[in-house]
Every structure is written in C-alpha cells, then in structure tokens.
Design an enzyme around this catalytic site. Structure first.
Site, PDB file in Angstrom:
ATOM      1  CE  LYS A 192     -23.559  18.827 -16.495  1.00 44.34           C
ATOM      2  NZ  LYS A 192     -23.049  19.103 -18.064  1.00 44.34           N
ATOM      3  CE1 TYR A 236     -27.321  22.608 -15.449  1.00 48.30           C
ATOM      4  CE2 TYR A 236     -26.824  21.323 -17.621  1.00 48.30           C
ATOM      5  CZ  TYR A 236     -26.218  22.195 -16.495  1.00 48.30           C
ATOM      6  OH  TYR A 236     -25.087  22.706 -16.617  1.00 48.30           O
TER       7      TYR A 236
HETATM    8  P1  NAD Z   1     -14.444  20.521 -23.812  1.00 47.42           P
HETATM    9  O1  NAD Z   1     -14.352  19.346 -24.733  1.00 47.42           O
HETATM   10  O2  NAD Z   1     -14.807  21.937 -24.500  1.00 47.42           O
HETATM   11  O3  NAD Z   1     -13.012  20.707 -22.899  1.00 47.42           O
HETATM   12  C1  NAD Z   1     -12.769  19.449 -22.227  1.00 47.42           C
HETATM   13  C2  NAD Z   1     -11.513  19.726 -21.709  1.00 47.42           C
HETATM   14  O4  NAD Z   1     -10.673  18.480 -20.954  1.00 47.42           O
HETATM   15  C3  NAD Z   1     -10.260  20.211 -22.844  1.00 47.42           C
HETATM   16  O5  NAD Z   1      -9.761  21.435 -22.456  1.00 47.42           O
HETATM   17  C4  NAD Z   1      -9.528  18.885 -23.123  1.00 47.42           C
HETATM   18  O6  NAD Z   1      -8.152  19.209 -23.319  1.00 47.42           O
HETATM   19  C5  NAD Z   1      -9.454  18.490 -21.771  1.00 47.42           C
HETATM   20  N1  NAD Z   1      -9.307  16.999 -21.652  1.00 47.42           N
HETATM   21  C6  NAD Z   1      -8.630  16.387 -21.006  1.00 47.42           C
HETATM   22  N2  NAD Z   1      -8.465  14.909 -21.228  1.00 47.42           N
HETATM   23  C7  NAD Z   1      -9.489  14.630 -22.355  1.00 47.42           C
HETATM   24  C8  NAD Z   1      -9.792  13.605 -23.070  1.00 47.42           C
HETATM   25  N3  NAD Z   1      -9.476  12.443 -22.819  1.00 47.42           N
HETATM   26  N4  NAD Z   1     -10.669  13.900 -24.119  1.00 47.42           N
HETATM   27  C9  NAD Z   1     -11.084  15.068 -24.250  1.00 47.42           C
HETATM   28  N5  NAD Z   1     -10.928  16.250 -23.562  1.00 47.42           N
HETATM   29  C10 NAD Z   1      -9.943  16.183 -22.509  1.00 47.42           C
HETATM   30  O7  NAD Z   1     -15.619  20.313 -22.800  1.00 47.42           O
HETATM   31  P2  NAD Z   1     -16.640  21.015 -21.755  1.00 47.42           P
HETATM   32  O8  NAD Z   1     -17.836  21.517 -22.522  1.00 47.42           O
HETATM   33  O9  NAD Z   1     -15.433  22.287 -21.438  1.00 47.42           O
HETATM   34  O10 NAD Z   1     -17.016  20.280 -20.716  1.00 47.42           O
HETATM   35  C11 NAD Z   1     -16.105  19.826 -19.522  1.00 47.42           C
HETATM   36  C12 NAD Z   1     -16.975  19.558 -18.298  1.00 47.42           C
HETATM   37  O11 NAD Z   1     -17.667  20.618 -17.906  1.00 47.42           O
HETATM   38  C13 NAD Z   1     -17.740  18.386 -18.468  1.00 47.42           C
HETATM   39  O12 NAD Z   1     -17.867  17.817 -17.147  1.00 47.42           O
HETATM   40  C14 NAD Z   1     -18.995  18.864 -18.711  1.00 47.42           C
HETATM   41  O13 NAD Z   1     -20.381  18.372 -18.285  1.00 47.42           O
HETATM   42  C15 NAD Z   1     -18.929  20.301 -17.851  1.00 47.42           C
HETATM   43  N6  NAD Z   1     -19.768  21.444 -18.319  1.00 47.42           N
HETATM   44  C16 NAD Z   1     -20.647  22.008 -17.368  1.00 47.42           C
HETATM   45  C17 NAD Z   1     -21.451  22.902 -17.967  1.00 47.42           C
HETATM   46  C18 NAD Z   1     -22.474  23.760 -17.061  1.00 47.42           C
HETATM   47  O14 NAD Z   1     -23.018  24.571 -17.395  1.00 47.42           O
HETATM   48  N7  NAD Z   1     -22.366  23.667 -15.789  1.00 47.42           N
HETATM   49  C19 NAD Z   1     -21.422  23.562 -19.365  1.00 47.42           C
HETATM   50  C20 NAD Z   1     -20.501  22.922 -20.348  1.00 47.42           C
HETATM   51  C21 NAD Z   1     -19.737  21.747 -19.649  1.00 47.42           C
END
Ligand code: NAD
Length: 398
Positions: free
Chosen positions: A159, A247
C-alpha cells in the site's frame, strides 16, 4: 527510513540545507536533490536477519520474489513469507548487490535467485518464482507491477497501490492482460482485532453508526528529499495520507460498510521545513456517508506523541481501538451503556503471513481475492478527491 550512515547522502543533505537557507534559489533546488523516481539500491536497513535459513517449502508452496529490501521488505515481508504455510521466499530483487547477497544467504537462496533491477526481465524464465511482492517506494509500484506481469508473475503490491488512479488502472489492465492476480497488501484484513471489529459492525454491536474517528500520526525526525523517499513527492505523493492515513481511510470504509457520498479536506504544509518541502505535514478529512454517518480522519508526520486510533460511535455503543492498525499491541474496547469490555481476539502478529497465504489460496484453490487491485484503485480515487477538496477549499461529491 533515513540512512544517516551514508556520508555522500549526508553531504547532499547538508548542501540541501544550505540551499534551503537561500530562498532566492527557489524550490527547484530541492527537486534536483531529491531521490530519483527510479529503482536504486539503498544501504542495508537496521533490521535483523534470521539466524537460520527458512524451512524447506511445503508441496505446492508459491515462490515469491521480494522486490525492495528496505525496512519493511527485510523486516516484515521476508520473515512473513518464511513463516507462511503456502508460500516462501524464492528470490530477491535489489539494486544493492551486497545487501541482496546478505539477504539471500540468510534465507538459504542460491546466487542465481538474486536479481537486480537491470536483469529483472530474466525472471520470466525462472519457474521457482510465481509471484513478486513489491515493497518499493510507492511511486515505483506501478512500473514494477507492470514489469512483473510482463514477466508472467502474480503481484502482491504494498500500500498505497500507486500514487494516481491512472497508474492503478494501468496496473489492473496489465494484470488482466497477463491473466495474473493483483493483490494489495492491506494487512489489516488478516489481523484478528480488525477482523473482529468488522464482524462487530456487521452484527450491529454499536447500533446505527453515527461517527467514525481515526488518527494515524507521528512526528518524523529531521530529514530531507535527498535522503528519504517518504518526503519526495514523486515517490510518496502527498505524504502521510498515502503512507499512514490510508489505514484510517480503509478502516472508515470497512467498519461503516459504506462509501462516502461527499468529503471535505484540509492539508497543512509548513514553510521552511525540509521534511515538508515537497509533501504535506498533515491531512484532515471529513466524510459524509449516505446513511447519515460521518467519518473524521486525521493523519500527520508532525505530531508528538504519535497516535494510531480508530473509534466508531453508534446510537447504542462505542468501539475503540488504540493502537488500532499497527504490527502488534492492539487494544480494543466495546462500551454499551455503563458496561465496557476489553476484547482480545487474537495475535496481531499473524497478519503478515496470513496475508501471503491468502494469495496462495487464490492462486492454488481459486478462492476470491479479498483485497484486489480494484480496492487499491478505489482508495487512491478517494485520496485524489481529498486533495481536490483541499486544493479547492470545497466539499466534493465522491
Ligand atoms: P524503505 O525506505 O525502508 O525501503 C525502500 C526500499 O526500496 C529500499 O530497499 C531501497 O533500496 C529500495 N529503493 C528502490 N528505489 C528507491 C528509490 N528511488 N528511493 C528509495 N529507495 C529505493 O521503505 P519501506 O518502509 O520498506 O517501504 C517500502 C514500501 O512498503 C512502501 O510502499 C510502503 O508504503 C510499504 N510499507 C508498508 C507497511 C505495512 O505495514 N504494510 C509498512 C512499511 C512500509
């Protein structure tokens, strides 16, 4: 979220800070320093890898490639797939070879199960992978969903589904063309407290619903678009609403069982704060439902202490959840008249792997998908209406 260990990015951030202090340079100085709207490799996040490889997959288990090894991908998605009964991690996709190798080794994957964004198309010939779990920044979901469908895989997408309804429509069309499933990772639909709350509302536990109140808020630490995709408009949209407020929006819909007929919203974007140079700090929305019920939703990256609350006030009672939609620690009370009871319907920790197993039962058993791309599109359309209302300063019909 932020990567302070990155000295080059730190430097970039510092130079951004000095640019921000020079207002005559205008906002384009920020845009040029933002993280790019393309898939890149970021450093290893502060998460613990498992001490032993995942168990051998069961017969008929669905192999997933996990795309995006960030905080959520490594911290929640891979452990959930390893715990699931009917799926497993079969590959990883990352722009950082060293991080990918560490993650693959920890999960017992061979070297040829490591893909990069450059050689991803070759995954089409990899029968070990039937589905791709997309855990990239939200602005990249649409392109990589399309690429995954082009490679003949099912997609489980985090999401928000995407940043615009046009992107969501493209994703749905690509799935239909490929004949593959498109599931949105709305984990609360697999979480015992939220499932019990849905059931209570269906049973009329609070009587006719009058008002729903949701708060999804925390204070984001100092950061900038040069180091954190969550504050980059092209990767995060308007910011807290897509990331966290979604959410509350979802809860208002699945607890009321209705779609709003109209809404009115306001956004806040403070000046001279690098966190909010591209995104909003807060979004406040009021919705009217055809039944006469209202919903008031607040989400913010700029309030301390944080809050994660969902409450439903009805003619005969009050259901309160706080925390409501987190990874764990949910608390729920139901009040009717003078009596208040605390409900504990199960372990919220199961939501992550049950969600993955749901896609497996859809693929293997032909079960109906309960969180399809169409639901993600519906929510993105509502978020577009929220921003339209805020920009116009008017109530908009939905
Ligand atoms: P994060 O910043 O921790 O990780 C992002 C990942 O994407 C990294 O591994 C990074 O290397 C990669 N990436 C690729 N291209 C990128 C760019 N241009 N800029 C930055 N990073 C890049 O983020 P996250 O918290 O893991 O979130 C990732 C996804 O997961 C999002 O869509 C977020 O909404 C979703 N998410 C969902 C939940 C949930 O509870 N369902 C919780 C956290 C995040």
């Amino acid at each position: 979220m932020t990567h302070p260990s990155l000295s080059r990015r730190r430097l970039l951030q510092l130079s951004c800070a000095s640019l921000a202090a020079a207002p005559w340079l205008g906002s384009s100085a920020w845009a040029s320093a933002s993280l790019p709207r393309k898939a890149i490799g970021m450093p290893f996040p502060g998460v613990q890898l498992p001490a032993s490889p995942q168990p051998a997959p069961s017969e008929g288990s669905v192999g997933f490639a996990v795309m995006g090894l960030g905080g959520y991908g490594l911290g929640r998605v891979m452990p959930a797939l390893a715990r699931a009964e009917r799926c497993h991690v079969a590959a990883v996709v990352s722009g950082n070879p060293e991080k990918a190798a560490r993650a693959a080794a920890a999960y017992g994957l061979p070297d040829d199960a490591i893909y990069s964004y450059d050689n991803f198309d070759a995954i089409a010939d990899d029968d070990r992978v039937e589905a791709v779990y997309i855990v990239l920044p939200s602005g990249l979901h649409a392109d990589w969903t399309e690429k995954s469908f082009a490679a003949g895989k099912h997609v489980l997408c985090e999401k928000p589904m995407a940043l615009t309804s046009a992107e969501c429509e493209r994703m749905i069309a690509a799935g239909q063309q490929a004949g593959k499933q498109l599931m949105i990772a709305y984990r609360c639909h697999f979480e015992p407290y939220n499932l019990r709350a849905m059931e209570l509302m269906r049973e009329g536990a609070v009587g006719a619903i009058r008002d729903i109140e949701t708060f999804q808020q925390y204070r984001m630490g100092p950061t900038s678009p040069a180091e954190n995709w969550r504050v980059v408009r092209s990767l995060a949209g308007g910011g807290p609403l897509e990331d966290y407020g979604i959410y509350g929006l979802q809860a208002a819909l699945y607890l009321s069982g209705e779609m709003p007929s109209s809404l009115r919203a306001e956004t806040v974007q403070p000046a001279n704060d690098p966190r909010f140079s591209e995104i909003f700090a807060s979004v406040r929305t009021e919705m009217q439902f055809p039944s006469g019920a209202t919903a008031r939703l607040f989400t913010s990256y700029d309030t301390n202490p944080g809050r994660n609350r969902v409450a439903v006030a009805g003619a005969d009672g009050l259901l309160e959840m706080e925390p409501a939609t987190g990874y764990g620690g949910q608390h729920m009370t139901l009040t009717r008249g003078d009596a208040s009871e605390t409900l504990a319907p199960g372990d919220p920790g199961v939501q992550f792997h049950l969600q993955c197993d749901h896609l497996a039962e859809v693929i293997r058993d032909g079960k109906e998908l309960i969180v399809p791309g169409e639901m993600g599109l519906r929510d993105v359309r509502l978020m577009e209406a929220i921003y339209r209302s805020a920009a116009a300063g008017e109530t908009v019909a939905v």
